[in-house]
Design a protein around this motif. Structure first.
Motif, PDB file in Angstrom:
ATOM      1  N   SER A  89       0.828  -1.204   0.000  1.00 31.12           N
ATOM      2  CA  SER A  89       0.000   0.000   0.000  1.00 31.12           C
ATOM      3  C   SER A  89       0.866   1.258   0.000  1.00 31.12           C
ATOM      4  O   SER A  89       1.851   1.348   0.723  1.00 31.12           O
ATOM      5  N   ASP A  90       0.478   2.236  -0.796  1.00 33.35           N
ATOM      6  CA  ASP A  90       1.208   3.501  -0.849  1.00 33.35           C
ATOM      7  C   ASP A  90       1.125   4.276   0.465  1.00 33.35           C
ATOM      8  O   ASP A  90       1.996   5.086   0.762  1.00 33.35           O
ATOM      9  N   SER A  91       0.102   4.044   1.262  1.00 31.43           N
ATOM     10  CA  SER A  91      -0.078   4.776   2.520  1.00 31.43           C
ATOM     11  C   SER A  91       0.773   4.229   3.654  1.00 31.43           C
ATOM     12  O   SER A  91       1.040   4.926   4.616  1.00 31.43           O
ATOM     13  N   VAL A  92       1.185   2.967   3.534  1.00 36.25           N
ATOM     14  CA  VAL A  92       1.899   2.296   4.623  1.00 36.25           C
ATOM     15  C   VAL A  92       3.386   2.601   4.543  1.00 36.25           C
ATOM     16  O   VAL A  92       3.989   2.554   3.480  1.00 36.25           O
ATOM     17  N   GLU A  93       3.970   2.927   5.714  1.00 35.62           N
ATOM     18  CA  GLU A  93       5.386   3.277   5.748  1.00 35.62           C
ATOM     19  C   GLU A  93       6.240   2.144   6.313  1.00 35.62           C
ATOM     20  O   GLU A  93       7.176   1.700   5.678  1.00 35.62           O
ATOM     21  N   TYR A  94       5.965   1.671   7.514  1.00 32.09           N
ATOM     22  CA  TYR A  94       6.724   0.591   8.141  1.00 32.09           C
ATOM     23  C   TYR A  94       5.762  -0.525   8.509  1.00 32.09           C
ATOM     24  O   TYR A  94       4.667  -0.274   9.008  1.00 32.09           O
ATOM     25  N   VAL A  95       6.180  -1.766   8.277  1.00 35.44           N
ATOM     26  CA  VAL A  95       5.351  -2.920   8.598  1.00 35.44           C
ATOM     27  C   VAL A  95       6.192  -3.925   9.384  1.00 35.44           C
ATOM     28  O   VAL A  95       7.323  -4.220   8.992  1.00 35.44           O
ATOM     29  N   PHE A  96       5.618  -4.455  10.464  1.00 39.89           N
ATOM     30  CA  PHE A  96       6.299  -5.440  11.290  1.00 39.89           C
ATOM     31  C   PHE A  96       5.367  -6.630  11.476  1.00 39.89           C
ATOM     32  O   PHE A  96       4.164  -6.461  11.626  1.00 39.89           O
ATOM     33  N   ARG A  97       5.935  -7.831  11.484  1.00 40.77           N
ATOM     34  CA  ARG A  97       5.166  -9.056  11.742  1.00 40.77           C
ATOM     35  C   ARG A  97       5.717  -9.686  13.007  1.00 40.77           C
ATOM     36  O   ARG A  97       6.916  -9.862  13.154  1.00 40.77           O
ATOM     37  N   THR A  98       4.831 -10.016  13.945  1.00 41.45           N
ATOM     38  CA  THR A  98       5.262 -10.631  15.198  1.00 41.45           C
ATOM     39  C   THR A  98       5.073 -12.145  15.114  1.00 41.45           C
ATOM     40  O   THR A  98       4.364 -12.650  14.235  1.00 41.45           O
ATOM     41  N   VAL A  99       5.686 -12.861  16.043  1.00 42.21           N
ATOM     42  CA  VAL A  99       5.596 -14.313  16.029  1.00 42.21           C
ATOM     43  C   VAL A  99       4.214 -14.819  16.444  1.00 42.21           C
ATOM     44  O   VAL A  99       3.901 -15.986  16.225  1.00 42.21           O
ATOM     45  N   ASP A 100       3.400 -13.964  17.035  1.00 42.05           N
ATOM     46  CA  ASP A 100       2.067 -14.398  17.465  1.00 42.05           C
ATOM     47  C   ASP A 100       0.983 -13.972  16.469  1.00 42.05           C
ATOM     48  O   ASP A 100      -0.154 -13.717  16.854  1.00 42.05           O
ATOM     49  N   ASP A 101       1.343 -13.936  15.175  1.00 45.07           N
ATOM     50  CA  ASP A 101       0.386 -13.651  14.097  1.00 45.07           C
ATOM     51  C   ASP A 101      -0.272 -12.285  14.203  1.00 45.07           C
ATOM     52  O   ASP A 101      -1.464 -12.121  13.943  1.00 45.07           O
ATOM     53  N   ARG A 102       0.514 -11.290  14.582  1.00 46.44           N
ATOM     54  CA  ARG A 102       0.057  -9.901  14.554  1.00 46.44           C
ATOM     55  C   ARG A 102       0.901  -9.148  13.548  1.00 46.44           C
ATOM     56  O   ARG A 102       2.063  -9.454  13.319  1.00 46.44           O
ATOM     57  N   VAL A 103       0.304  -8.127  12.973  1.00 51.83           N
ATOM     58  CA  VAL A 103       1.008  -7.228  12.072  1.00 51.83           C
ATOM     59  C   VAL A 103       0.837  -5.822  12.638  1.00 51.83           C
ATOM     60  O   VAL A 103      -0.274  -5.423  12.984  1.00 51.83           O
ATOM     61  N   VAL A 104       1.944  -5.104  12.764  1.00 53.51           N
ATOM     62  CA  VAL A 104       1.920  -3.734  13.270  1.00 53.51           C
ATOM     63  C   VAL A 104       2.489  -2.861  12.158  1.00 53.51           C
ATOM     64  O   VAL A 104       3.519  -3.198  11.577  1.00 53.51           O
ATOM     65  N   PHE A 105       1.799  -1.755  11.863  1.00 45.84           N
ATOM     66  CA  PHE A 105       2.310  -0.884  10.804  1.00 45.84           C
ATOM     67  C   PHE A 105       1.980   0.568  11.081  1.00 45.84           C
ATOM     68  O   PHE A 105       1.091   0.885  11.859  1.00 45.84           O
ATOM     69  N   THR A 106       2.756   1.443  10.446  1.00 46.75           N
ATOM     70  CA  THR A 106       2.465   2.870  10.476  1.00 46.75           C
ATOM     71  C   THR A 106       2.039   3.282   9.079  1.00 46.75           C
ATOM     72  O   THR A 106       2.484   2.710   8.079  1.00 46.75           O
TER      73      THR A 106
END
Length: 196
Positions: A89-106
């Motif tokens: 996505s053009d709007s997303v800057e940083y994306v992180f994936r955790t080991v417990d099946d979560r995704v965190v992004f800015t």
């Protein structure tokens, strides 16, 4: 496979501070010649430690919107697909994936459209829940400190030490902790390549 010495670490610190810094300036700082600095940087690229040189921009100055931090709970085993979809996505800057099946992004999105970013993702069926928070500010400050080179053996997962080996296959560098792992991986790689 040679590890990182103090000079490599200082070169990395200088590049993190300003990746456009001239090699002659780096050479003066680390007491090497510019060609020697170039060789060291090329080696760090070859082993995959330096992946790319990029620009860090303040997206809030480019598009109207609000900066957000989103935590996405995904269905088991689908976090990588959700992460990949959001990263495109053009709007997303940083994306992180955790080991417990979560995704965190800015991201920076027009006001009130944070949920739209999630619903526009192709992987919506993989999202169980999400939480959106407005960001006051961000700071991306990667550091090297006194880190040691710790590549992972692609065959067994052990840490590759100075006795380790690297092989380039079809333009990609692979690291191994020992000769046995290297030989096993290369043999399987060639066997699979012949079958394609």
């Amino acid at each position: 496979m040679r590890g990182l010495d103090d000079t490599d670490q200082e070169i990395l610190r200088l590049l993190l501070d300003d990746a456009r810094r001239p090699y002659s300036e780096i050479a003066d700082a680390v007491d090497l010649s510019p060609p020697a600095v170039s060789d060291r940087i090329e080696r760090l690229q070859d082993i995959g430690l330096i992946r790319r040189f990029t620009v860090d921009i303040d997206r809030s100055m480019l598009e109207e919107g609000v900066p957000i931090l989103v935590t996405v709970d995904t269905r088991p085993g689908t976090a990588q697909d959700v992460r990949d979809g959001l990263a495109a996505s053009d709007s997303v800057e940083y994306v992180f994936r955790t080991v417990d099946d979560r995704v965190v992004f800015t991201a920076t999105v027009p006001g009130g459209e944070a949920g739209q970013l999630i619903t526009d993702a192709d992987e919506l069926n993989d999202v169980r829940d999400y939480e959106v928070r407005l960001l006051a500010d961000t700071d991306w400050s990667p550091r090297v400190s006194d880190a040691e080179l710790a590549a992972e053996c692609v065959e067994c997962g052990n840490t590759v030490t100075a006795e380790g080996e690297s092989v380039t296959l079809d333009g990609e560098v692979y690291h191994f902790c020992c000769e046995n792992c290297r030989d096993s991986f290369v043999e399987e790689y060639e066997r699979l390549s012949e079958g394609v």
